[in-house]
Design an enzyme around this catalytic site. Structure first.
Site, PDB file in Angstrom:
ATOM      1  N   HIS A  39    -116.883  21.223  74.602  1.00  0.00           N
ATOM      2  CA  HIS A  39    -115.480  20.810  74.697  1.00  0.00           C
ATOM      3  C   HIS A  39    -115.332  19.380  75.221  1.00  0.00           C
ATOM      4  O   HIS A  39    -114.872  19.184  76.347  1.00  0.00           O
ATOM      5  CB  HIS A  39    -114.736  21.767  75.635  1.00  0.00           C
ATOM      6  CG  HIS A  39    -114.634  23.164  75.121  1.00  0.00           C
ATOM      7  ND1 HIS A  39    -113.455  23.684  74.633  1.00  0.00           N
ATOM      8  CD2 HIS A  39    -115.558  24.148  74.993  1.00  0.00           C
ATOM      9  CE1 HIS A  39    -113.656  24.949  74.242  1.00  0.00           C
ATOM     10  NE2 HIS A  39    -114.929  25.248  74.454  1.00  0.00           N
ATOM     11  N   LEU A 128    -110.336  32.228  81.436  1.00  0.00           N
ATOM     12  CA  LEU A 128    -109.317  31.385  82.060  1.00  0.00           C
ATOM     13  C   LEU A 128    -108.451  32.164  83.050  1.00  0.00           C
ATOM     14  O   LEU A 128    -108.273  33.362  82.939  1.00  0.00           O
ATOM     15  CB  LEU A 128    -108.473  30.713  80.981  1.00  0.00           C
ATOM     16  CG  LEU A 128    -109.249  29.632  80.215  1.00  0.00           C
ATOM     17  CD1 LEU A 128    -108.482  29.166  78.985  1.00  0.00           C
ATOM     18  CD2 LEU A 128    -109.542  28.447  81.127  1.00  0.00           C
ATOM     19  N   ASN A 188    -102.883  18.546  79.753  1.00  0.00           N
ATOM     20  CA  ASN A 188    -103.172  17.727  78.574  1.00  0.00           C
ATOM     21  C   ASN A 188    -102.397  18.166  77.325  1.00  0.00           C
ATOM     22  O   ASN A 188    -102.642  17.682  76.232  1.00  0.00           O
ATOM     23  CB  ASN A 188    -104.689  17.641  78.311  1.00  0.00           C
ATOM     24  CG  ASN A 188    -105.284  18.983  77.932  1.00  0.00           C
ATOM     25  OD1 ASN A 188    -104.596  19.888  77.479  1.00  0.00           O
ATOM     26  ND2 ASN A 188    -106.591  19.115  78.115  1.00  0.00           N
ATOM     27  N   LYS A 249    -105.428  14.804  75.999  1.00  0.00           N
ATOM     28  CA  LYS A 249    -106.652  15.465  75.551  1.00  0.00           C
ATOM     29  C   LYS A 249    -107.425  14.484  74.679  1.00  0.00           C
ATOM     30  O   LYS A 249    -106.869  13.882  73.763  1.00  0.00           O
ATOM     31  CB  LYS A 249    -106.300  16.734  74.768  1.00  0.00           C
ATOM     32  CG  LYS A 249    -107.455  17.701  74.597  1.00  0.00           C
ATOM     33  CD  LYS A 249    -106.923  19.113  74.313  1.00  0.00           C
ATOM     34  CE  LYS A 249    -108.035  20.113  74.060  1.00  0.00           C
ATOM     35  NZ  LYS A 249    -107.505  21.492  74.035  1.00  0.00           N
ATOM     36  N   ARG A 321    -112.042  59.847 100.549  1.00  0.00           N
ATOM     37  CA  ARG A 321    -111.335  58.576 100.806  1.00  0.00           C
ATOM     38  C   ARG A 321    -111.172  58.356 102.303  1.00  0.00           C
ATOM     39  O   ARG A 321    -111.218  57.232 102.793  1.00  0.00           O
ATOM     40  CB  ARG A 321    -109.990  58.533 100.074  1.00  0.00           C
ATOM     41  CG  ARG A 321    -109.003  59.598 100.467  1.00  0.00           C
ATOM     42  CD  ARG A 321    -107.745  59.555  99.592  1.00  0.00           C
ATOM     43  NE  ARG A 321    -106.894  60.698  99.806  1.00  0.00           N
ATOM     44  CZ  ARG A 321    -105.626  60.644 100.209  1.00  0.00           C
ATOM     45  NH1 ARG A 321    -105.028  59.476 100.402  1.00  0.00           N
ATOM     46  NH2 ARG A 321    -104.909  61.732 100.396  1.00  0.00           N
ATOM     47  N   SER A 347    -103.464  54.987 101.759  1.00  0.00           N
ATOM     48  CA  SER A 347    -103.975  55.996 100.819  1.00  0.00           C
ATOM     49  C   SER A 347    -105.482  55.885 100.641  1.00  0.00           C
ATOM     50  O   SER A 347    -106.179  56.892 100.554  1.00  0.00           O
ATOM     51  CB  SER A 347    -103.308  55.838  99.450  1.00  0.00           C
ATOM     52  OG  SER A 347    -101.955  56.200  99.504  1.00  0.00           O
ATOM     53  N   GLU A 368    -104.106  43.313  91.969  1.00  0.00           N
ATOM     54  CA  GLU A 368    -105.494  43.769  91.934  1.00  0.00           C
ATOM     55  C   GLU A 368    -106.441  42.690  91.435  1.00  0.00           C
ATOM     56  O   GLU A 368    -107.619  42.665  91.819  1.00  0.00           O
ATOM     57  CB  GLU A 368    -105.609  45.029  91.077  1.00  0.00           C
ATOM     58  CG  GLU A 368    -104.888  46.257  91.643  1.00  0.00           C
ATOM     59  CD  GLU A 368    -103.396  46.285  91.352  1.00  0.00           C
ATOM     60  OE1 GLU A 368    -102.919  45.391  90.603  1.00  0.00           O
ATOM     61  OE2 GLU A 368    -102.704  47.180  91.849  1.00  0.00           O
ATOM     62  N   HIS A 417    -108.316  58.387  94.584  1.00  0.00           N
ATOM     63  CA  HIS A 417    -107.397  59.118  93.697  1.00  0.00           C
ATOM     64  C   HIS A 417    -107.933  59.204  92.267  1.00  0.00           C
ATOM     65  O   HIS A 417    -107.243  58.866  91.302  1.00  0.00           O
ATOM     66  CB  HIS A 417    -106.016  58.458  93.708  1.00  0.00           C
ATOM     67  CG  HIS A 417    -105.344  58.558  95.041  1.00  0.00           C
ATOM     68  ND1 HIS A 417    -105.732  57.796  96.111  1.00  0.00           N
ATOM     69  CD2 HIS A 417    -104.351  59.352  95.480  1.00  0.00           C
ATOM     70  CE1 HIS A 417    -104.995  58.121  97.155  1.00  0.00           C
ATOM     71  NE2 HIS A 417    -104.144  59.051  96.817  1.00  0.00           N
TER      72      HIS A 417
END
Lengths: 623, 623
Positions: A39, A128, A188, A249, A321, A347, A368, A417
């Protein structure tokens, strides 16, 4: 042909920086043209930004990449690897020859996207939207644990600002006041297949970043003075800084600058020749920037390091748990263990750790992807992260887990869970694909204990495991099966019932081990002797014990799991025993129909994975 | 005991709405207390919002949920299901008895989180941060395809605004100018384990949403007049609207209102009694809001529906990703097919569809979660979505794919650039876990063709497949193996080499089928006759053909795949043949070590999955 090296003395002046930028462009073109892929245009847009950063702001001892006082440089836009490797040449840690013969070649370290096979790379990028989230983790370590003045510089692409994970990262950078985190966005205007959503609308990017709590600076990304001023300004805010740089670019080569159709394409040799001529020819400048101050000793571990795992009486009931939480709390005695959770610590029971070591507990809220990324970032700084949430929701971070393996990260995940056993909450909360997906992560360890002591022992073992390890825990409380001296290790298993008259083997893990034991009782009442195996380590798997059982029971195995039929415990057993060395007549009980709400008992029975179904499967094998 | 139904005539006045809101709170408490689980407090915070919306703004013919002119109502905060089900009672489509005896019970449709087993539910929710992305897909359908004035109302939680996917959704809502999308954020300040990041800082939420292009309205979410004014105002902007409602978790019951520690907990019977008393007792109001105008016929399909699939000469080389694009373009003749891509359409070749049907092509930029969510949303409106990106990056959307299955969605995914075969880009771009993870999705179909014609036929078949189907394509061009009349269907396979003297079976798919064919040639040169199977359907799998081959070749199978060893093609074969009905001596060749850059040939060889390794494995089986 390499020209002689000319070395700048002291901190380079801006005129030298301009020369360096031209060299970085030329070398990005040369390396990608030589490799026939890469690139160059995405490298050329950011060349001035990197020249200023590396020559005048990044505090880095290139001869000692392990110096804990070094700043961190993360290429979130990993496809601009020619630029990064050209920087490595300019600072003198990669030769021109390696750049020209090693880039994107087999067996070489200058891979298509950066990975930590290079000592100056913290994390693999190339998916990405991940570099900034990892940077947040490193910056959290710097501010809260290392308490060291290093900065984390992240070069971001504009296209990747469309990834939600970038906004999770900025949000957490704000929540944690990460003044040591500076994102430089190379705007860019052109993505892979055409214009980006926002083009050169820097104001909108800035409004968004500011709304997420960052200090923002908008500049012309090819104005070396402006870049230098921005990087100077970036130091010393009380939160993260986002520099929005308007760039072109392919900047530096008029035939392609700001042209569509040149993403990810090396220049043909004739064009490369014209580009290098337009850029003033090859150079061989060697430029190094400032070095960090003396490394500070890492703050001492707060306690003496004696880990005393929790114990339970055999037969008492405890949820795995809960055992996870208590084991984590015990591990707090190791000063290097850190824990992250995604707003469900009551939990997952990660809150047990928070109660004893709040300074090493980081709340990632319901994000997450950032949860896993922060764990990786903390791992970069040598900490031992455990990250937990509902097992179903770890699927949100699957790409991050995949990339963590490429980063050679050592992180520990726990999902609570699991399966239909959770009962009334319904299928959205039931992890039924986690064993399959996490087994299919390079070098991963997948553990699924059934009781408190085995959970605690395995959590302790995870702290010293390399790679990605995953612990699946269960919602409900089940009887403790093992005494406090029983040992458990990844790759092992336990034979809980065994006699010379065994005619069938029942294999379970988690809740289905308890169902398998109950099934063995049902069978015993009919005079059928069943071997029962606790397959707490799904990967690596204890092939020897399984094979021995298969031999002893004429290949009659009943494998039962609270998971879809594909790729979980049953798949692991089938894979392990399919080479023909032992007899194999496997009956596999797993969840086949979409479950709804219900009690755990109702749902285990609906799914056909309860004791009576296991006993029936065993009988059918014996029929 | 249910009180007599009192029915409001015409559109309810605000006094009636207040009564309705009290009823929704009472019924949320009653249903969750009766079930012994559920989220009454998260329902109570949004009761006023829903009362106003359902009684006065939502245009919905409750007796005809399939009316295409209906507005859509999506509970992104799916845990507030007691509120949704209480609404269903209030509009008269669910009885009080069902509410009190069916909620969260086994075999019942009022599940813990809403799913489309209920005719008024479009999509399953319960994994936070997903409802709004799905709503974007529905709204795109409304504005660009149905050209119908229905609106999409999405009730969001405040905690889930920490999910990056919510910002991907707002970003796309802006890009597509979705004036038919109204998000109502229930800012009740409290998450599962304590305060949210932003608490009641409505201004920051509003600044963020505005920066992402939404019109924002901040209100007191318990002020019925203010809610009514906001929902009235929400109609008629030229982009999406985000209503930020300051609310109190548990509002209406002073003992728990705004208290921590009451997330996801039903009230004990005595507290429920006091709460109901404080709320003025049980009610049995029946209230219906406005109905939609006459349904508009869906705009006619633009062409006559004759699909002519592309063909290639046997032996010519074509990449399966290119065949995917050309087949998609052919499918454009079906007016119901829509295509989405994540800024890589020139690599996945989805651009071929865009060229012929730009009005049914939707660019999601680099936002894979939104890519899959938009596909699901378009599917809600009866379209036939295909969504594609690099196979590795579909892992970013794994939780959305998981949830799509629970939504009973019919979506088609294609992942290009699978495995080490991609060559120089390196491991971040190599999907090596996609077959395992996508096999482990409920009801999924996993296809992995090896040449142009089989790809085209399978893409056409996918258009009519229920559930989640996934097509793995390959980067490089390989010889066409099949003539234009050869048929392919999910669940099938092809035996490409077969004789009565076969002593071993080679099984491959995609690039490894070509390597298996080459290996068969190597073996034939030594007089070893090998059967070769094209296992283009990894799930469902053609057990009969595999079993026949196992019988014919004494169980000697060599399964080769460009994937990690766990849960992929080898796992699928082992699972299919492990029941002991046929002999099985399986050799499994897969990618075990972390690859770097290189040419496809170098990397296939490095991974041990090239022809010479396959031939060697076959020989070892025969030794």
């Amino acid at each position: 042909m390499a020209s002689p090296v000319s070395e700048a003395a002291g901190i380079a002046d801006l005129e030298t920086v301009r020369e360096l930028a031209a060299q970085l462009r030329v070398d990005s073109i040369r390396s990608s043209t030589s490799a026939g892929s890469g690139h160059p245009t995405s490298s050329m847009s950011a060349a001035d930004l990197l020249a200023v950063l590396v020559a005048r702001h990044l505090r880095y001892d290139w001869d000692n990449p392990k110096d804990p006082a070094n700043d961190h440089l993360i290429f979130s836009k990993g496809h601009a690897s020619p630029l990064l490797y050209s920087v490595y040449k300019a600072v003198g840690v990669v030769t021109d020859e390696e750049l020209m013969t090693g880039y994107r070649r087999f067996g070489q370290r200058l891979q298509g996207h950066p990975t930590p096979v290079l000592p100056w790379v913290d994390v693999a990028t190339g998916s990405l939207g991940q570099g900034l989230p990892y940077g947040v983790g490193v910056a959290i370590a710097g501010k809260y644990l290392d308490k060291s003045p290093y900065r984390v510089w992240v070069l971001c692409g504009d296209s990747e600002m469309a990834e939600g994970s970038m906004w999770e990262a900025l949000d957490k950078a704000h929540v944690y006041g990460l003044s040591n985190l500076i994102a430089i966005v190379d705007v860019n205007r052109l993505g892979q297949r055409g214009a980006t959503e926002l083009g050169w609308d820097l104001d909108t990017y800035a409004r968004r970043a500011a709304a997420f709590g960052a200090h923002t600076i908008e500049i012309d990304g090819h104005d070396v003075d402006a870049i230098d001023a921005a990087l100077t300004e970036a130091d010393g805010f009380d939160g993260p800084v986002v520099i929005l740089a308007k760039t072109i670019k392919g900047d530096g080569f008029s035939e392609i600058a700001d042209h569509e159709g040149w993403h990810g394409k090396p220049l043909p040799a004739d064009m490369a020749e014209r580009a290098i001529a337009e850029l003033g020819g090859e150079r061989n400048l060697r430029v190094r920037g400032p070095v960090p101050g003396p490394s500070l000793p890492r703050p001492a571990a707060p306690v003496n390091g004696t880990v005393t795992l929790p114990t339970w009486e055999v037969g008492t009931k405890v949820a795995t748990r809960k055992a996870y939480g208590e084991a984590l709390a015990a591990l707090a005695a190791r000063g290097d263990v850190v824990v992250l959770d995604a707003e469900v610590s009551n939990s997952t029971h990660a809150e047990d750790f928070k109660k004893v070591a709040p300074e090493r507990f980081f709340e990632m809220y319901i994000a997450e992807q950032q949860l896993v990324a922060a764990a990786v970032g903390l791992g970069v700084r040598g900490y031992v992260p455990f990250a937990s949430t509902f097992a179903a929701f770890l699927s949100r971070a699957y790409d991050f887990v995949r990339m963590s393996a490429i980063s050679h990260a050592n992180i520990r995940l726990s999902g609570s869970h699991a399966g239909v056993e959770i009962g009334p909450d319904g299928p959205s909360q039931m992890a039924l694909e986690d064993l399959a997906s996490l087994r299919a992560v390079h070098g991963s360890t997948v553990l699924y204990p059934s009781d408190g002591p085995s959970t605690a022992k395995l959590v302790a073992a995870m702290a010293d495991l390399p790679g990605i390890s995953y612990l699946r825990t269960t919602r409900g409380a089940y009887p403790v099966l093992y005494g406090p001296d029983e040992q458990f290790a990844p790759g092992g298993s336990k034979v809980l019932r065994r006699s010379d008259s065994d005619v069938v083997t029942l294999i379970g893990a988690g809740v289905t081990l308890h169902e398998s034991l109950a099934a063995a009782d049902l069978l015993a009442a009919d005079g059928i002797s069943a071997r029962v195996i606790d397959l707490y380590s799904v990967k690596p798997i204890d092939t020897a014990t399984l094979a021995e059982a298969a031999r002893a029971t004429a290949g009659r195995l009943v494998v039962t799991e609270d998971h879809w039929p594909q790729g979980g415990v049953g798949g692991a057993v089938a894979e392990a025993l399919s080479d023909g060395t032992v007899p194999l007549k496997l009956r596999h009980l797993a969840v086949t129909d979409l479950p709804g709400s219900g009690t755990p008992e109702e749902l285990l029975d609906f799914a056909g994975i309860s004791a009576k179904h296991i006993a029936a499967a065993a009988r059918s094998l014996l029929a």
